[in-house]
Design a protein around this motif. Structure first.
Motif, mmCIF file in Angstrom:
data_model
loop_
_atom_site.group_PDB
_atom_site.id
_atom_site.type_symbol
_atom_site.label_atom_id
_atom_site.label_comp_id
_atom_site.label_asym_id
_atom_site.label_seq_id
_atom_site.Cartn_x
_atom_site.Cartn_y
_atom_site.Cartn_z
ATOM 1 N N VAL A 60 1.980 3.721 -6.035
ATOM 2 C CA VAL A 60 0.976 3.460 -5.000
ATOM 3 C C VAL A 60 -0.378 4.011 -5.443
ATOM 4 C CG1 VAL A 60 0.266 3.980 -2.635
ATOM 5 C CG2 VAL A 60 2.625 3.306 -3.112
ATOM 6 N N ALA A 61 -0.378 5.203 -6.046
ATOM 7 C CA ALA A 61 -1.628 5.772 -6.559
ATOM 8 C C ALA A 61 -2.196 4.900 -7.673
ATOM 9 C CB ALA A 61 -1.385 7.191 -7.067
ATOM 10 N N GLU A 62 -1.319 4.416 -8.523
ATOM 11 C CA GLU A 62 -1.748 3.527 -9.614
ATOM 12 C C GLU A 62 -2.321 2.230 -9.045
ATOM 13 O OE1 GLU A 62 0.929 1.242 -12.752
ATOM 14 O OE2 GLU A 62 0.951 3.404 -13.137
ATOM 15 N N ALA A 63 -1.669 1.684 -8.013
ATOM 16 C CA ALA A 63 -2.147 0.451 -7.380
ATOM 17 C C ALA A 63 -3.485 0.678 -6.691
ATOM 18 C CB ALA A 63 -1.110 -0.049 -6.377
ATOM 19 N N ARG A 64 -3.627 1.817 -6.027
ATOM 20 C CA ARG A 64 -4.905 2.166 -5.374
ATOM 21 C C ARG A 64 -6.035 2.183 -6.390
ATOM 22 N NH1 ARG A 64 -4.853 8.194 -4.493
ATOM 23 N NH2 ARG A 64 -5.191 7.938 -6.734
ATOM 24 N N ASP A 74 -10.782 -4.023 0.779
ATOM 25 C CA ASP A 74 -9.846 -3.809 1.880
ATOM 26 C C ASP A 74 -8.436 -3.784 1.309
ATOM 27 O OD1 ASP A 74 -8.920 -3.442 4.393
ATOM 28 O OD2 ASP A 74 -9.600 -5.354 5.208
ATOM 29 N N ILE A 75 -7.492 -3.169 2.030
ATOM 30 C CA ILE A 75 -6.115 -3.110 1.552
ATOM 31 C C ILE A 75 -5.149 -3.315 2.708
ATOM 32 C CG2 ILE A 75 -5.987 -0.583 1.771
ATOM 33 C CD1 ILE A 75 -4.141 -0.690 -0.761
ATOM 34 N N LEU A 76 -4.163 -4.152 2.455
ATOM 35 C CA LEU A 76 -3.013 -4.319 3.331
ATOM 36 C C LEU A 76 -1.825 -3.737 2.578
ATOM 37 C CD1 LEU A 76 -3.192 -7.996 4.669
ATOM 38 C CD2 LEU A 76 -3.050 -5.950 6.061
ATOM 39 N N ALA A 77 -1.186 -2.733 3.106
ATOM 40 C CA ALA A 77 -0.059 -2.103 2.428
ATOM 41 C C ALA A 77 1.117 -2.061 3.389
ATOM 42 C CB ALA A 77 -0.433 -0.695 1.968
ATOM 43 N N PHE A 78 2.251 -2.586 2.961
ATOM 44 C CA PHE A 78 3.392 -2.656 3.871
ATOM 45 C C PHE A 78 4.698 -2.426 3.120
ATOM 46 C CE2 PHE A 78 2.684 -6.913 2.274
ATOM 47 C CZ PHE A 78 3.955 -7.427 2.067
ATOM 48 N N ALA A 79 5.721 -2.019 3.874
ATOM 49 C CA ALA A 79 7.043 -1.751 3.323
ATOM 50 C C ALA A 79 8.084 -2.427 4.196
ATOM 51 C CB ALA A 79 7.300 -0.249 3.262
ATOM 52 N N LEU A 93 7.043 7.726 3.721
ATOM 53 C CA LEU A 93 5.736 7.110 3.978
ATOM 54 C C LEU A 93 4.668 8.167 4.221
ATOM 55 C CD1 LEU A 93 6.631 4.040 6.226
ATOM 56 C CD2 LEU A 93 6.344 4.140 3.750
ATOM 57 N N ASP A 94 5.033 9.242 4.919
ATOM 58 C CA ASP A 94 4.075 10.335 5.154
ATOM 59 C C ASP A 94 3.681 10.985 3.835
ATOM 60 O OD1 ASP A 94 4.030 9.975 7.871
ATOM 61 O OD2 ASP A 94 5.493 11.543 8.312
ATOM 62 N N HIS A 95 4.659 11.161 2.954
ATOM 63 C CA HIS A 95 4.384 11.771 1.647
ATOM 64 C C HIS A 95 3.428 10.889 0.841
ATOM 65 C CE1 HIS A 95 5.280 14.146 -1.992
ATOM 66 N NE2 HIS A 95 5.265 12.988 -2.623
ATOM 67 N N VAL A 96 3.692 9.580 0.839
ATOM 68 C CA VAL A 96 2.829 8.645 0.112
ATOM 69 C C VAL A 96 1.409 8.708 0.658
ATOM 70 C CG1 VAL A 96 2.372 6.209 -0.347
ATOM 71 C CG2 VAL A 96 4.698 7.101 -0.557
ATOM 72 N N GLN A 99 -0.348 12.016 -0.359
ATOM 73 C CA GLN A 99 -0.645 12.137 -1.781
ATOM 74 C C GLN A 99 -1.651 11.105 -2.294
ATOM 75 O OE1 GLN A 99 0.528 14.656 -3.801
ATOM 76 N NE2 GLN A 99 1.320 15.492 -1.880
ATOM 77 N N THR A 100 -1.701 9.935 -1.650
ATOM 78 C CA THR A 100 -2.522 8.848 -2.189
ATOM 79 C C THR A 100 -3.640 8.396 -1.252
ATOM 80 O OG1 THR A 100 -1.165 7.045 -1.272
ATOM 81 C CG2 THR A 100 -0.469 7.991 -3.394
ATOM 82 N N GLY A 101 -3.514 8.718 0.030
ATOM 83 C CA GLY A 101 -4.479 8.229 1.005
ATOM 84 C C GLY A 101 -4.209 6.803 1.462
ATOM 85 N N VAL A 102 -3.137 6.194 0.965
ATOM 86 C CA VAL A 102 -2.778 4.817 1.335
ATOM 87 C C VAL A 102 -1.721 4.852 2.430
ATOM 88 C CG1 VAL A 102 -1.781 2.644 0.547
ATOM 89 C CG2 VAL A 102 -3.308 3.936 -0.961
ATOM 90 N N THR A 103 -1.972 4.162 3.516
ATOM 91 C CA THR A 103 -1.012 4.087 4.616
ATOM 92 C C THR A 103 -0.172 2.839 4.473
ATOM 93 O OG1 THR A 103 -2.497 5.262 6.126
ATOM 94 C CG2 THR A 103 -0.735 3.960 7.116
ATOM 95 N N LEU A 104 1.128 3.028 4.256
ATOM 96 C CA LEU A 104 2.067 1.917 4.184
ATOM 97 C C LEU A 104 2.618 1.655 5.576
ATOM 98 C CD1 LEU A 104 4.095 2.803 0.949
ATOM 99 C CD2 LEU A 104 2.727 0.751 1.296
ATOM 100 N N THR A 105 2.455 0.447 6.068
ATOM 101 C CA THR A 105 2.968 0.073 7.379
ATOM 102 C C THR A 105 4.398 -0.444 7.245
ATOM 103 O OG1 THR A 105 0.768 -0.517 8.163
ATOM 104 C CG2 THR A 105 2.630 -1.419 9.384
ATOM 105 N N GLU A 106 5.289 0.148 8.020
ATOM 106 C CA GLU A 106 6.680 -0.292 8.008
ATOM 107 C C GLU A 106 6.838 -1.502 8.923
ATOM 108 O OE1 GLU A 106 10.895 1.397 9.717
ATOM 109 O OE2 GLU A 106 9.497 2.848 8.832
#
Length: 325
Positions: A60-64, A74-79, A93-96, A99-106
């Motif tokens: 996720v950090a690499e993708a960011r 803009d970013i759409l991030a989902f799981a 998801l909280d850890h991600v 660590q990365t600042g990216v919020t993954l929506t479940e």
């Protein structure tokens, strides 16, 4: 604007960059993916291990950074199922995010089914009439049926190709008793879900989305990916029955030599074929087609619709990414 879409699936983590504007077609600009099978990191307590969590966080950090390097605005991030069905998915998801600042929506299973249907409706158009969409993922199997932009019914069941392979099939040549148990489990799980979908109506068109359906269509004789996205890729239940029986007698190495099957998915394509075959039998469907758009495209299209109504400065609200069922 340049939009980045980060898709955390059961088999792959995929970042897609697109240049979009209101009313445009979602055309990819660049892509970055990693074959991270999160389900392989589930322990006996159904938790994603620290190793899996850290591998996901690293990508996720690499993708960011990849998105930033290519000036995505803009970013759409989902799981999907790999996260939502693990007992510690929320903690991962909280850890991600920390660590990365990216919020993954479940995304819930029925939401996944509905958004995928939304993409299929856009691809096929109103002339398709009532559509039944089937989608086999790594962890779950989604079904949705409707005649409008959003489905009348959307259902998700835990019959993903990767999940079933781990539960029922050994590492090499499947044993007859393993296949028999798998078929019995798939049929008993699907029956009530199919009955619920059938109550909503009779489809004019049946389509399959996801890599699994594209691979099955190719095995059954449909055109290769190289022929382009606009080629009609139909396949038939009788051919699917034949090929699932053949795959029962193949090792994963043998299946990897089949057209449209990658080495990464060769083990689980048998389970995917059995799910598809059983579903078509229960619905009484003889022919279906594989289409290229699915969940990711559905989310992109909804984001673009929001751009169209609010302007390009609008921000993503994770709570509104999916339709209310």
């Amino acid at each position: 604007m340049r939009l980045s879409v980060l898709d955390v699936g059961s088999n792959t983590v995929h970042l897609l960059l697109l240049d979009v504007h209101p009313g445009s077609r979602p055309e990819p600009y660049a892509s970055h993916k990693f074959p991270l099978q999160l389900v392989r990191y589930l322990d006996a307590e159904n938790n994603i291990s620290d190793e899996g969590r850290d591998a996901l966080t690293h990508f996720v950090a690499e993708a960011r950074d990849f998105a930033a390097e290519h000036e995505a605005e803009d970013i759409l991030a989902f799981a999907t199922s790999a996260i939502r069905e693990s007992d510690n998915g929320a903690e991962v998801l909280d850890h991600v995010q920390t660590q990365t600042g990216v919020t993954l929506t479940e995304i819930a299973g029925d939401q996944e089914a509905a958004i995928t249907y939304f993409a299929v409706r856009r691809w096929q158009g109103w002339g398709a009439g009532t559509i039944l969409d089937l989608d086999i993922g790594g962890g779950s199997f989604e079904m949705a049926l409707g005649k409008d932009a959003l489905p009348d019914v959307a259902v998700s069941v835990p019959l993903g190709a990767g999940r079933l392979t781990r539960q029922f099939i050994g590492e090499d040549l499947p044993k007859p008793k393993e296949v028999k148990a798998l078929r019995k489990h798939v049929k008993s799980t699907l029956k009530p879900a199919v009955a619920r979908v059938k109550e909503a109506g009779t489809p004019n068109m049946v389509v399959g989305t996801s890599k699994t359906f594209r691979s099955l269509a190719r095995i059954c004789g449909a055109a290769p990916y190289a022929a382009g996205p606009y080629v009609k890729r139909e396949f038939h239940l009788q051919d699917l029955r034949l090929w699932t029986r053949r795959m029962e007698a193949m090792t994963p190495k043998d299946r990897a030599d089949l057209p449209g099957v990658s080495a990464k998915r060769a083990r689980q394509i048998l389970a995917g074929g059995i799910v598809a075959e059983t579903a078509l039998e229960l619905y009484g469907i003889e022919t279906m087609r594989a289409v290229p758009w699915a969940l990711r495209e559905g989310l992109i299209l909804r984001r673009m619709d929001r751009l169209n109504s609010q302007g390009s400065a609008a921000l993503v609200d994770p709570k509104t990414l999916s339709p209310t069922l």
